[in-house]
Design an enzyme around this catalytic site. Structure first.
Site, short mmCIF file in Angstrom:
data_model
loop_
_atom_site.label_atom_id
_atom_site.label_comp_id
_atom_site.label_asym_id
_atom_site.label_seq_id
_atom_site.Cartn_x
_atom_site.Cartn_y
_atom_site.Cartn_z
N HIS A 124 69.76 91.02 21.40
CA HIS A 124 70.39 92.20 21.86
C HIS A 124 69.26 93.47 21.78
O HIS A 124 68.43 93.21 20.75
CB HIS A 124 71.66 92.64 21.21
CG HIS A 124 71.60 92.89 19.74
ND1 HIS A 124 71.57 92.08 18.87
CD2 HIS A 124 71.63 94.15 19.13
CE1 HIS A 124 71.45 92.45 17.72
NE2 HIS A 124 71.67 93.67 17.80
N ASP A 126 69.76 97.47 20.31
CA ASP A 126 70.70 98.04 19.84
C ASP A 126 71.49 98.97 20.80
O ASP A 126 70.83 99.68 21.32
CB ASP A 126 70.27 98.76 18.59
CG ASP A 126 70.29 97.84 17.38
OD1 ASP A 126 71.07 96.83 17.47
OD2 ASP A 126 69.64 98.05 16.30
N HIS A 281 66.50 91.90 19.45
CA HIS A 281 66.22 91.21 18.06
C HIS A 281 67.78 90.28 17.83
O HIS A 281 68.83 90.69 18.52
CB HIS A 281 66.19 92.26 16.93
CG HIS A 281 67.35 93.51 16.79
ND1 HIS A 281 67.31 94.30 17.76
CD2 HIS A 281 68.50 93.27 15.84
CE1 HIS A 281 68.46 94.92 17.36
NE2 HIS A 281 69.26 94.47 16.39
C1 SIN Z 1 71.16 93.90 13.61
O1 SIN Z 1 71.43 93.64 14.76
O2 SIN Z 1 70.85 95.33 13.54
C2 SIN Z 1 71.44 93.16 12.56
C3 SIN Z 1 70.05 92.48 12.04
C4 SIN Z 1 70.10 91.68 10.84
O3 SIN Z 1 71.01 91.79 10.22
O4 SIN Z 1 69.34 90.82 10.80
#
Ligand code: SIN
Length: 307
Positions: A124, A126, A281
Site C-alpha cells: 500500500h 499510506d 510498502h
Molecule cells: C506501515 O504500513 O506503516 C507498517 C510498516 C511496518 O510495520 O513495517
C-alpha cells in the site's frame, strides 16, 4: 514499552530539498539497494537539526525514495519535532494514537499474534484513500524480534517507467478509485481485534471513495509514478468492476516485482522515512512469538495530480 518524553515538539516551517546533484556536507548518504533506499549517517535525529541538514535529508529522500537512519533514540516528541521539519502533521484516521502524543501511532505486534497477519501487511501507499494522502511516513523501531518482520518498499517510478509506452499512454487517462473499505470499515473490526497491541476503530465512513490519477506526477521531482495499490485501490473511474479488476490485478502484480524493491531488516534504533508519493510498502508478517514495537508519524502531502 514506556519511553520518557521530556522534550517539547518544535514547530518550524519545512525546508526545501537541496538542489539535484547536491554534494552532501552535513550527512553521509550510502545507497542501500538497486531500486530504492539509502542509509543516512552522521546525524542525530533527536537534536534540533539545522536547515541545511534537513534540506540534505529531503534531497536524499527525493533521490532514494526511502532512507534509513541507524542507532537513533527518539522520544515521541522528538520524532514529532523531526517530522515537522518536513511538513505539517497528516491526520491519521481510525488508529488510536499513543497516550500523550496525538501525532504518534504505535505499530505493534505482540508475541501471541498469528504469523501471516500484520498491520500494513498488504502492499500500500499510506492512506491513499484521503483527498490529500501523506507525503512521508517515519517509522522508528523501539523493540524488534530477533529475526524477520522486515519491511519492503517498491519504487513506483520504476513501476511506471517499465511499462510499454502504449500502456503508459492509456494509464495517464485513468483515475483510480481509492477507499479504506477493505481496511477500516466495520467488517474489518474482527481482523483488527486480532492485533492485540493496537487499537483500531473501524467505522463505515471507510466506505467512502476518492479518485486519484493512476499516474501521479511527483510534486517535487516532476516525475511520473504509478499510484495504485492492492490495499486501497478498489476500482477505476468509469470502468465496470470486472473490467477494472483485470487491469488493477495486473498493475498490483507488476508494481511490486522484486526488482523494484528494497527490504529492511530492523534493528532497535532504526528509523525509516519514505515518500508515499513514489513508493508502496508492506510489512512482512513472518514472525510470531516475539514482540515488535514501532512509533510512526506521518507528514502531510498534497492532492495527487496527473500529467
Ligand atoms: C506501515 O504500513 O506503516 C507498517 C510498516 C511496518 O510495520 O513495517
Amino acid at each position: 514499552m514506556v519511553i520518557s518524553d521530556d522534550s517539547a515538539a518544535i514547530f518550524t516551517p519545512p525546508v526545501n530539498a537541496a538542489a539535484v546533484g547536491h554534494k552532501y556536507t552535513r550527512i553521509r548518504v550510502d545507497q542501500y539497494a538497486g531500486a530504492c533506499g539509502a542509509v543516512i549517517s552522521q546525524v542525530d535525529l533527536s537534536t534540533r537539526l539545522d536547515d541545511e541538514t534537513v534540506s540534505e535529508i529531503r534531497r536524499a529522500i527525493l533521490d532514494h525514495l526511502v532512507v534509513f537512519f541507524r542507532d537513533q533514540c527518539l522520544t515521541p516528541a522528538q520524532q514529532v519535532a523531526f517530522s515537522h521539519r518536513f511538513g505539517d502533521y497528516s491526520n491519521v484516521p481510525f488508529i488510536e494514537p499513543i497516550p500523550g502524543n496525538p501525532e504518534v501511532i504505535a505499530v505493534v505486534r505482540e508475541p501471541q499474534e498469528r504469523q501471516g497477519f500484520a498491520f500494513g501487511g498488504l502492499w500500500h501507499s499510506d492512506f491513499s484513500f484521503l483527498e490529500q494522502p501523506p507525503f512521508g511516513s517515519i517509522l522508528h523501531a523501539i523493540e524488534v524480534p530477533p529475526y524477520g518482520a522486515d519491511t519492503l518498499w517498491s519504487n513506483q517510478y520504476l513501476a511506471y517507467g517499465t511499462l510499454s509506452s502504449g500502456l503508459q499512454t492509456a494509464l495517464r487517462t485513468l483515475r483510480g478509485v481509492h477507499s479504506a473499505t477493505n481496511a477500516y470499515s466495520k467488517k474489518m473490526q474482527v481482523i483488527h481485534d486480532s492485533f492485540v497491541g493496537m487499537k483500531v476503530h473501524t467505522d463505515d465512513s471507510a466506505n467512502q471513495t476518492i479518485e486519484h490519477p493512476v499516474v501521479r506526477i511527483h510534486a517535487e521531482t516532476g516525475q511520473p509514478a504509478l499510484y495504485v495499490n492492492a490495499q486501497y485501490t478498489v476500482g477505476l473511474a468509469g470502468w465496470a468492476p470486472h473490467e477494472a479488476r483485470l487491469l488493477l490485478d495486473y498493475l498490483f502484480q507488476h508494481s511490486v516485482q522484486p526488482a523494484f524493491t528494497c527490504r529492511w531488516n530492523w534493528q532497535v534504533g532504526d528509523v525509516a522515512f519514505w515518500d508515499n508519493r513514489c513508493v508502496q510498502h508492506m510489512a512482512m508478517a513472518d514472525v510470531s512469538g516475539h514482540r515488535r514495537y514501532m512509533h510512526r508519524t506521518t507528514v502531510a502531502g498534497e492532492s495527487p495530480v496527473s500529467m
